[in-house]
Design a protein around this motif. Structure first.
Motif, short mmCIF file in Angstrom:
data_model
loop_
_atom_site.label_atom_id
_atom_site.label_comp_id
_atom_site.label_asym_id
_atom_site.label_seq_id
_atom_site.Cartn_x
_atom_site.Cartn_y
_atom_site.Cartn_z
N VAL A 148 -13.59 28.06 11.55
CA VAL A 148 -14.24 27.86 10.24
C VAL A 148 -15.75 27.77 10.51
N SER A 149 -16.54 28.31 9.63
CA SER A 149 -18.00 28.26 9.84
C SER A 149 -18.48 26.80 9.76
N LYS A 150 -19.56 26.53 10.44
CA LYS A 150 -20.15 25.18 10.46
C LYS A 150 -20.50 24.75 9.04
N SER A 151 -21.00 25.71 8.26
CA SER A 151 -21.42 25.36 6.88
C SER A 151 -20.19 24.97 6.06
N GLU A 152 -19.07 25.66 6.29
CA GLU A 152 -17.86 25.33 5.51
C GLU A 152 -17.35 23.95 5.94
N GLU A 153 -17.39 23.68 7.23
CA GLU A 153 -16.98 22.35 7.70
C GLU A 153 -17.84 21.27 7.05
N LYS A 154 -19.14 21.51 7.02
CA LYS A 154 -20.10 20.55 6.44
C LYS A 154 -19.77 20.34 4.97
N GLU A 155 -19.48 21.46 4.30
CA GLU A 155 -19.16 21.40 2.86
C GLU A 155 -17.92 20.51 2.63
N ILE A 156 -16.94 20.66 3.49
CA ILE A 156 -15.70 19.87 3.33
C ILE A 156 -15.97 18.40 3.60
N GLN A 157 -16.74 18.12 4.65
CA GLN A 157 -17.03 16.72 4.96
C GLN A 157 -17.88 16.07 3.87
N THR A 158 -18.78 16.85 3.32
CA THR A 158 -19.59 16.34 2.20
C THR A 158 -18.70 16.06 1.00
N PHE A 159 -17.72 16.92 0.79
CA PHE A 159 -16.78 16.68 -0.34
C PHE A 159 -16.07 15.35 -0.15
N PHE A 160 -15.60 15.10 1.06
CA PHE A 160 -14.88 13.84 1.30
C PHE A 160 -15.76 12.64 0.96
N GLN A 161 -17.04 12.74 1.33
CA GLN A 161 -17.93 11.59 1.05
C GLN A 161 -18.18 11.43 -0.45
N THR A 162 -18.48 12.56 -1.10
CA THR A 162 -18.81 12.46 -2.54
C THR A 162 -17.58 12.14 -3.37
N ASN A 163 -16.40 12.37 -2.77
CA ASN A 163 -15.16 12.13 -3.53
C ASN A 163 -14.80 10.64 -3.60
N LEU A 164 -15.48 9.85 -2.74
CA LEU A 164 -15.16 8.40 -2.72
C LEU A 164 -15.73 7.71 -3.96
N SER A 165 -15.02 6.70 -4.45
CA SER A 165 -15.48 5.99 -5.66
C SER A 165 -16.74 5.20 -5.35
N SER A 166 -17.58 5.08 -6.36
CA SER A 166 -18.83 4.31 -6.17
C SER A 166 -18.56 2.81 -6.40
N THR A 167 -17.43 2.49 -7.02
CA THR A 167 -17.12 1.05 -7.23
C THR A 167 -15.99 0.65 -6.30
N ASN A 168 -15.72 -0.67 -6.16
CA ASN A 168 -14.60 -1.06 -5.28
C ASN A 168 -13.75 -2.16 -5.91
N ASN A 169 -13.41 -1.90 -7.13
CA ASN A 169 -12.54 -2.79 -7.89
C ASN A 169 -11.21 -2.98 -7.14
N PHE B 54 -7.93 2.94 -9.55
CA PHE B 54 -8.53 1.70 -10.08
C PHE B 54 -10.05 1.76 -10.03
N ASN B 55 -10.58 2.88 -9.60
CA ASN B 55 -12.05 3.03 -9.56
C ASN B 55 -12.47 4.43 -10.00
N SER B 56 -11.72 4.97 -10.96
CA SER B 56 -12.11 6.30 -11.51
C SER B 56 -12.10 6.22 -13.02
N SER B 57 -13.14 6.74 -13.62
CA SER B 57 -13.17 6.71 -15.08
C SER B 57 -12.51 7.98 -15.61
N GLU B 58 -12.90 9.14 -15.01
CA GLU B 58 -12.40 10.38 -15.60
C GLU B 58 -11.09 10.81 -14.94
N GLY B 59 -10.24 11.47 -15.73
CA GLY B 59 -9.01 12.03 -15.17
C GLY B 59 -9.28 13.44 -14.71
N ASN B 60 -8.70 13.81 -13.59
CA ASN B 60 -8.93 15.17 -13.11
C ASN B 60 -7.75 15.58 -12.25
#
Ligand code: GP9
Ligand code: MN
Length: 618
Positions: free
Chosen positions: A217-238, A545-551
């Motif tokens: 897999v290209s380095k950029s694609e790997e980076k994209e996936i790892q960035t997704f994992f980070q941004t996918n985490l909830s900003s709250t911790n209820n 328990f830490n997501s407002s929108e359904g997806n």
């Protein structure tokens, strides 16, 4: 005219082949389409796909040309009948990856045999009639064929087929970007290109996938996936870490579809125990199954990994050698012991292999149970639960126990053993038999949950309970709409029925209520991660328990975002509250792109075993 007749007789085998196979494939396309269907638009790709085979027959010797075409017709017919049968249960079409798992269907033969219809064998009628006709009329060539003529006929037909097909493939790839490479919506490909082109494409992608596994897999694609994992985490911790140290008992219930919850038949509750349990739990009543070709195993795969099912076939087979940051592995990192329980053959769905990769310490399968009572496919839920609780009492705590039920399995035909539950007007119907089977499963679940309480296990445990997938397939839609008091079910209404209940019972019932967030099986692991403060966060779902929108994203790239439903099979958007069709706008197009990207990230992770790579780089 004089010259044409001998020509027709000379090439009657090819003419018959092209005509008969085109008719078969178009009629099959019609059977796959529940809504609007255009014979004309399908004729072009189907004709192109068939003349490519006909072209090849010109380069064969006259002696073997007719047998070659007959065998091609036979193979295409077998694929059509198999695809139709498979479609009736899985709402999908067969792929090479599925064929690799093919022997799995042996164990659920009652499903397959009840899905094949006698009318399907009309597709094979010509195969029975042609050989005697050909021998009777002593099929022979009347005009000797020059090699050059046959070669140019081959070249001409092949070029025509490829050019027409290129146009059709190109326009579909513009209409649905990435569809032809990821095949995220196989049914849509069959509907638009015909089943022969679909299987050409599936064969090409299977070879290419095997090849692409070897290309990094290209380095950029790997980076994209790892960035997704980070941004996918909830900003709250209820509720973060709220249940740390407690046991987790997760129960996956076979074919528990949401429409039976809090509903009566013949004036009796279908699932009285689950109805009571829902009132004692956080009950997610807007929770969708997201399985694909892997059936039950897809449900397990998602709830334990929060990765999407394989784009074709079952992840449990295709990726059983991968490293996973699974829920069992996460719990083991916290010192938990981890167990899976299922009263069926350990090799079914390749569980005995992949559970080890998930990090289960032990898998209690059929061989670990006394098979003292059989219902449907195997050990009865009653005996399974009674024997499982005895095993659980001896486990080292804290533990994660994952139990999978079996008795309420399609086609729900072991009616004698489901107990006495009169379904009134639905007696002796498919739907009525299902209601009996799920009522039986409910009774056993009620007994099991009460025992957990009596044995003092419940107060130290979180209990997650959910259904693995639908119970009523599309070809029984009429029965379901009648049960729901409707004449018919629109696309939106049918979609809204593709839910399974999901309930989380907390120790001391500290949290309970109805939660209508739009959610799915991909969200279970992230939600447990937050509650138990588990270490791995490489998941694609969301913490409920830490997501407002359904997806919710489905394997065929359909999605629901709480307001809109995108039905990829028809490339149509709907407003969920009004049910109205909505034309694609920039917002929705952008959503669709994100959906396809996420499916692709998940596919890349599986194809290239990226979680192992990411872990090794830590
Ligand atoms: C057998 C059972 C059946 O182990 O899980 O699985 P399904 O046919 O529902 O995928
Ligand atoms: Mn199942």
């Amino acid at each position: 005219m004089k010259k044409i007749k001998p020509l027709i007789i000379t090439y009657i085998d090819i003419i018959l082949f092209v005509f008969l196979v085109c008719v078969k494939v178009i009629v099959y396309g019609r059977q796959m389409e529940s809504g609007y269907f255009s014979y004309i638009s399908l004729l072009s790709p189907v004709f192109a796909s068939v003349i490519i085979i006909a072209a090849l027959s010109f380069i064969l010797s006259d002696k073997i040309r007719a047998p070659f075409l007959y065998i091609c017709n036979l193979i295409i017919t077998i694929f059509i009948i198999s695809d139709l049968t498979y479609f009736r249960y899985f709402k999908d079409v067969i792929s090479i990856s599925v064929l690799i798992n093919g022997f799995q269907l042996g164990a659920v033969k009652s499903s397959v045999s009840s899905l094949i219809k006698l009318t399907d064998f009309f597709y094979a009628l010509d195969l029975i009639i042609i050989p005697p006709l050909f021998t009777k009329y002593k099929y022979r060539k009347t005009i000797p064929q020059k090699k050059s003529v046959k070669f140019f006929a081959f070249l001409g037909l092949l070029t025509m087929g490829i050019v027409i097909n290129f146009q059709n493939f190109y326009s579909l790839s513009k209409d649905q970007p990435k569809l032809l490479t990821t095949m995220y919506n196989k049914v849509y490909i069959v509907k638009n290109l015909g089943t022969i082109n679909y299987h050409y494409l599936d064969f090409y992608n299977f070879l290419y996938a095997d090849l692409s596994k070897k290309t990094p897999v290209s380095k950029s694609e790997e980076k994209e996936i790892q960035t997704f994992f980070q941004t996918n985490l909830s900003s709250t911790n209820n509720l973060k870490g709220m249940t740390k140290g407690k046991n987790l008992i997760m129960i996956q219930v076979e074919a528990l579809q949401e429409f039976v919850i809090n509903v009566k038949v013949n004036n009796k509750e279908i699932t009285p125990n689950l109805n009571k349990w829902a009132n004692r739990s956080e009950y997610f009543n807007n929770f969708y199954y997201q399985i694909s070709a892997g059936g039950t195993s897809d449900a397990e795969f998602m709830s334990n990994n929060s990765l999407y099912p394989a784009s074709s076939g079952a992840a449990y087979f295709l990726y059983c050698g991968n490293e996973f940051n699974s829920m069992p592995k996460s719990f083991k990192n916290l010192g938990y012991s981890t167990f899976a329980f299922h009263g069926f053959r350990e090799s079914f769905w390749n569980r005995n292999v992949i559970y080890k990769r998930f990090g289960f310490d032990n898998f209690y399968s059929e061989k670990d149970y006394n098979i003292d009572e059989n219902i449907g496919l195997g050990l009865s839920d009653k005996s399974f639960f009674n024997q499982s609780i005895d095993k659980m009492k001896k486990l080292n705590k804290p533990y994660y126990s994952f139990l999978i039920t079996l008795s309420s399995h399609f086609p729900y035909d072991d009616v004698e053993n489901y107990g006495d539950f009169n379904v009134g007007a639905y007696e002796d119907t498919f739907l009525g038999n299902y209601l009996k089977s799920i009522h039986y499963a409910d009774t056993q679940l009620g007994m099991f949950l009460s025992k957990l309480e009596e044995e003092g296990i419940l107060k130290d445990s979180v209990v997650v309970l959910y259904g693995d997938h639908y119970a009523i397939p599309k070809d029984h839609q009429q029965e379901l709409s009648k049960f729901l008091g409707k004449n018919y079910l629109s696309d939106i209404e049918w979609m809204k029925l593709q839910k399974v209940p999901m309930m989380i019972h907390f120790p001391g019932e500290s949290i309970k209520g109805v939660n209508s967030i739009c959610s799915g099986q991909m969200d279970i692991y992230p939600t447990m991660c937050n509650l138990f403060n588990l270490p791995y966060t490489t998941f694609m779902g969301k913490d409920l328990f830490n997501s407002s929108e359904g997806n919710i994203i489905f394997r065929n790239s359909s999605f629901i975002d709480g307001n809109y439903y995108y039905m990829s099979q028809k490339n149509t958007y709907y407003n969920i509250s009004t049910g109205e069709k909505v034309s694609e706008n920039a917002f929705l197009k952008n959503k669709k792109t994100h959906v396809v990207n996420q499916l692709q990230y998940s596919d890349e992770i599986l194809k290239h075993n990226l979680l192992k790579k990411f872990e090794s780089k830590k």
